[in-house]
Write a protein that holds these residues in place. Structure first.
Motif, short mmCIF file in Angstrom:
data_model
loop_
_atom_site.label_atom_id
_atom_site.label_comp_id
_atom_site.label_asym_id
_atom_site.label_seq_id
_atom_site.Cartn_x
_atom_site.Cartn_y
_atom_site.Cartn_z
N CYS A 2 41.09 -11.52 -62.36
CA CYS A 2 40.45 -11.73 -61.06
C CYS A 2 41.58 -11.69 -60.04
CB CYS A 2 39.69 -13.05 -61.03
SG CYS A 2 38.88 -13.42 -59.45
N ASN A 3 41.92 -10.48 -59.58
CA ASN A 3 43.08 -10.27 -58.70
C ASN A 3 42.64 -9.67 -57.38
OD1 ASN A 3 44.51 -10.95 -61.01
ND2 ASN A 3 45.26 -8.88 -61.39
N ILE A 4 43.35 -10.02 -56.30
CA ILE A 4 43.11 -9.38 -55.01
C ILE A 4 44.40 -8.78 -54.46
CG2 ILE A 4 41.19 -10.90 -54.47
CD1 ILE A 4 42.95 -12.29 -52.40
N PHE A 5 44.24 -7.67 -53.76
CA PHE A 5 45.33 -6.97 -53.10
C PHE A 5 44.94 -6.84 -51.63
CE2 PHE A 5 44.87 -5.60 -57.44
CZ PHE A 5 46.15 -5.57 -57.95
N VAL A 6 45.73 -7.41 -50.74
CA VAL A 6 45.38 -7.45 -49.32
C VAL A 6 46.59 -7.03 -48.48
CG1 VAL A 6 44.67 -8.93 -47.39
CG2 VAL A 6 43.63 -9.24 -49.64
N TYR A 7 46.32 -6.23 -47.43
CA TYR A 7 47.36 -5.73 -46.52
C TYR A 7 46.97 -6.17 -45.11
CZ TYR A 7 48.18 -2.77 -50.61
OH TYR A 7 48.42 -2.33 -51.89
N TYR A 8 47.95 -6.67 -44.34
CA TYR A 8 47.60 -7.24 -43.04
C TYR A 8 48.75 -7.08 -42.06
CZ TYR A 8 50.73 -11.25 -43.59
OH TYR A 8 51.86 -12.04 -43.69
N TYR A 9 48.47 -7.30 -40.78
CA TYR A 9 49.50 -7.37 -39.73
C TYR A 9 48.97 -8.26 -38.61
CZ TYR A 9 47.12 -4.36 -36.32
OH TYR A 9 46.25 -3.86 -35.38
N PRO A 10 49.87 -8.79 -37.75
CA PRO A 10 51.33 -8.76 -37.85
C PRO A 10 51.82 -9.66 -38.99
CG PRO A 10 50.66 -10.15 -36.00
CD PRO A 10 49.41 -9.50 -36.52
N LYS A 11 52.92 -9.26 -39.57
CA LYS A 11 53.45 -9.94 -40.76
C LYS A 11 54.07 -11.28 -40.42
CE LYS A 11 56.88 -9.21 -44.44
NZ LYS A 11 57.80 -8.22 -45.06
N SER A 12 53.74 -12.29 -41.22
CA SER A 12 54.46 -13.55 -41.19
C SER A 12 55.31 -13.68 -42.46
CB SER A 12 53.49 -14.73 -41.09
OG SER A 12 52.57 -14.72 -42.17
N ASP A 13 54.77 -13.15 -43.56
CA ASP A 13 55.45 -13.24 -44.85
C ASP A 13 54.70 -12.34 -45.82
OD1 ASP A 13 57.24 -14.01 -46.75
OD2 ASP A 13 56.63 -16.12 -46.80
N ASP A 14 55.33 -12.04 -46.96
CA ASP A 14 54.63 -11.43 -48.09
C ASP A 14 54.24 -12.58 -49.02
OD1 ASP A 14 54.76 -8.61 -47.48
OD2 ASP A 14 56.91 -8.75 -47.85
N PHE A 33 47.37 -17.27 -45.37
CA PHE A 33 48.46 -16.61 -44.65
C PHE A 33 49.36 -17.67 -44.00
CE2 PHE A 33 45.07 -13.35 -44.38
CZ PHE A 33 45.72 -12.33 -45.05
N ASN A 34 50.66 -17.43 -44.04
CA ASN A 34 51.60 -18.35 -43.40
C ASN A 34 51.83 -17.91 -41.96
OD1 ASN A 34 51.99 -19.64 -45.94
ND2 ASN A 34 53.43 -18.04 -46.52
N SER A 35 50.77 -17.97 -41.16
CA SER A 35 50.84 -17.40 -39.82
C SER A 35 50.34 -18.40 -38.79
CB SER A 35 50.00 -16.12 -39.75
OG SER A 35 50.07 -15.55 -38.47
N ASN A 36 50.99 -18.42 -37.62
CA ASN A 36 50.57 -19.27 -36.51
C ASN A 36 49.79 -18.48 -35.47
OD1 ASN A 36 52.59 -17.76 -35.38
ND2 ASN A 36 53.90 -19.50 -34.83
N GLN A 37 49.27 -17.33 -35.90
CA GLN A 37 48.45 -16.50 -35.02
C GLN A 37 47.40 -15.77 -35.85
OE1 GLN A 37 50.51 -12.99 -33.39
NE2 GLN A 37 52.13 -13.34 -34.90
N PRO A 38 46.33 -15.28 -35.25
CA PRO A 38 45.36 -14.47 -35.99
C PRO A 38 46.02 -13.21 -36.55
CG PRO A 38 44.46 -15.15 -33.87
CD PRO A 38 45.93 -15.48 -33.85
N VAL A 39 45.51 -12.74 -37.68
CA VAL A 39 46.05 -11.51 -38.29
C VAL A 39 44.89 -10.58 -38.63
CG1 VAL A 39 48.06 -12.72 -39.22
CG2 VAL A 39 46.04 -12.39 -40.67
N HIS A 40 45.21 -9.28 -38.69
CA HIS A 40 44.24 -8.24 -39.01
C HIS A 40 44.40 -7.81 -40.47
CE1 HIS A 40 43.10 -7.26 -34.76
NE2 HIS A 40 44.29 -7.79 -34.53
N ILE A 41 43.33 -7.93 -41.27
CA ILE A 41 43.33 -7.36 -42.61
C ILE A 41 42.94 -5.89 -42.49
CG2 ILE A 41 42.19 -7.35 -44.86
CD1 ILE A 41 41.90 -10.36 -44.63
#
Length: 330
Positions: free
Chosen positions: A314-326, A201-209
């Motif tokens: 071998c593919n993964i689909f993941v949804y998360y927040y708060p968004k940093s990028d897709d 993730f391109n995030s500077n904070q923890p994110v929730h999957i």
């Protein structure tokens, strides 16, 4: 027989519905179609403000048996697959632009399903995936009527409802992550391989999957996903596993509130796919697999590709927040 694709659209002004054609899929055929929709047009048809974003807060997906997958992406860089060339692209047995994954290498994921019947998921309070009015969406559906999967209802059909959350109720944006491991080889000489991949993730904070599922074909036996610190080159401990599947045809889709996995700042997802080689169907045979094998190993190997009968994924689909990028990891 009850039509599993029956799905009433949202009430006027509360969202819109995407729908595919009813598509007959003959014996031995794998049909993959790409449908293009403009958010503005869908909103206007549904009695919504066509100039405002759609704050996607709830998604419903209904599809008939025989579906291998249904994915929805935002259209970004245009290569061979182009909404300007037509609203629908219909391809069979691996031939055509709707089968070429390079076309959507940077197209962010919006929604997906791999189950016969219905998925109904409401995101956590205030969390939305914002879709701009001038965005194009691509709905891709893959139906199989072959050795590994069948078409009991005769024709494929998908309906998807996107429900809107009023702007004053929005508290966080949702992002998505789509990753695919393309170096896989499942061979007669190495019949039980396992492949690992990671995506950060391109995030500077923890994110929730809050949503996740995996995807492989009929040689797939075990699919795992783990929280990853973004640095380690070794598989994470079992205690960090948040997803597992042993079902290739209808892998589980985990969603909130049952799934809420916290990824540390700078972290991402580690995933692992385990396989069991099997003799190819008579319609394919080892000669065909050897012809497709870019390494020319002549070893009867299933390699990366879209066709259920002759390739692996071998593919993964993941949804998360708060968004940093897709995020896309190819």
């Amino acid at each position: 027989m009850t039509d599993k694709a029956q799905l009433a659209p949202p009430p006027e002004g509360q969202g819109f519905q995407l729908e595919t054609h009813a598509t007959e899929v003959g014996p031995g055929v794998e049909q993959q179609d790409c449908y293009f929709f403009k958010v503005r047009d869908l909103a206007e048809q549904a009695g919504m403000n066509p100039d405002a974003p759609l704050n996607l807060h709830r998604v419903q997906i209904a599809q008939r048996a025989g579906s291998h997958h249904m994915n929805i992406f935002r259209v970004r860089s245009i290569q061979g697959l182009d909404p300007a060339k037509g609203a629908v692209v219909r391809n069979q047995n691996g031939v055509g632009e709707c089968f070429r994954s390079s076309n959507w290498a940077d197209w962010p994921l919006v929604a997906n399903s791999q189950i016969d019947g219905q998925l109904d998921w409401t995101f956590p309070d205030g969390v939305v995936n914002e879709l701009g009015p001038d965005e194009w969406l691509m709905l891709q559906t893959h139906y199989v009527n072959a050795t590994t999967q069948a078409m009991p209802e005769g024709a494929g059909l998908v309906r998807v409802n996107f429900w809107h959350l009023p702007q004053e109720q929005v508290t966080a944006q949702m992002g998505t992550l789509f990753a695919t491991k393309q170096s896989i080889r499942v061979c007669a000489s190495n019949p039980t391989p396992s492949y690992d991949g990671s995506c950060q993730f391109n995030s500077n904070q923890p994110v929730h999957i809050i949503g996740a599922n995996g995807h492989f074909h009929s040689r797939g036996k075990k699919f795992d996903m783990y929280l990853w610190d973004g640095q380690s080159t070794e598989p994470p401990p079992v205690s960090d596993k948040f997803y597992t599947s042993e079902a290739w045809d209808e892998p589980p889709m985990l969603t909130s509130p049952d799934l809420d996995a916290l990824v540390p700042e700078g972290g991402g997802v580690w995933y692992s796919c385990g396989y069991q080689w099997q003799m190819p169907a008579p319609s394919v045979g080892c000669d065909k697999l050897n012809e497709l094998d870019k390494e020319g190993a002549d070893d009867c190997c299933y390699t990366f590709g879209p066709i259920v009968e002759q390739n692996e994924h071998c593919n993964i689909f993941v949804y998360y927040y708060p968004k940093s990028d897709d995020i896309n990891c190819f």
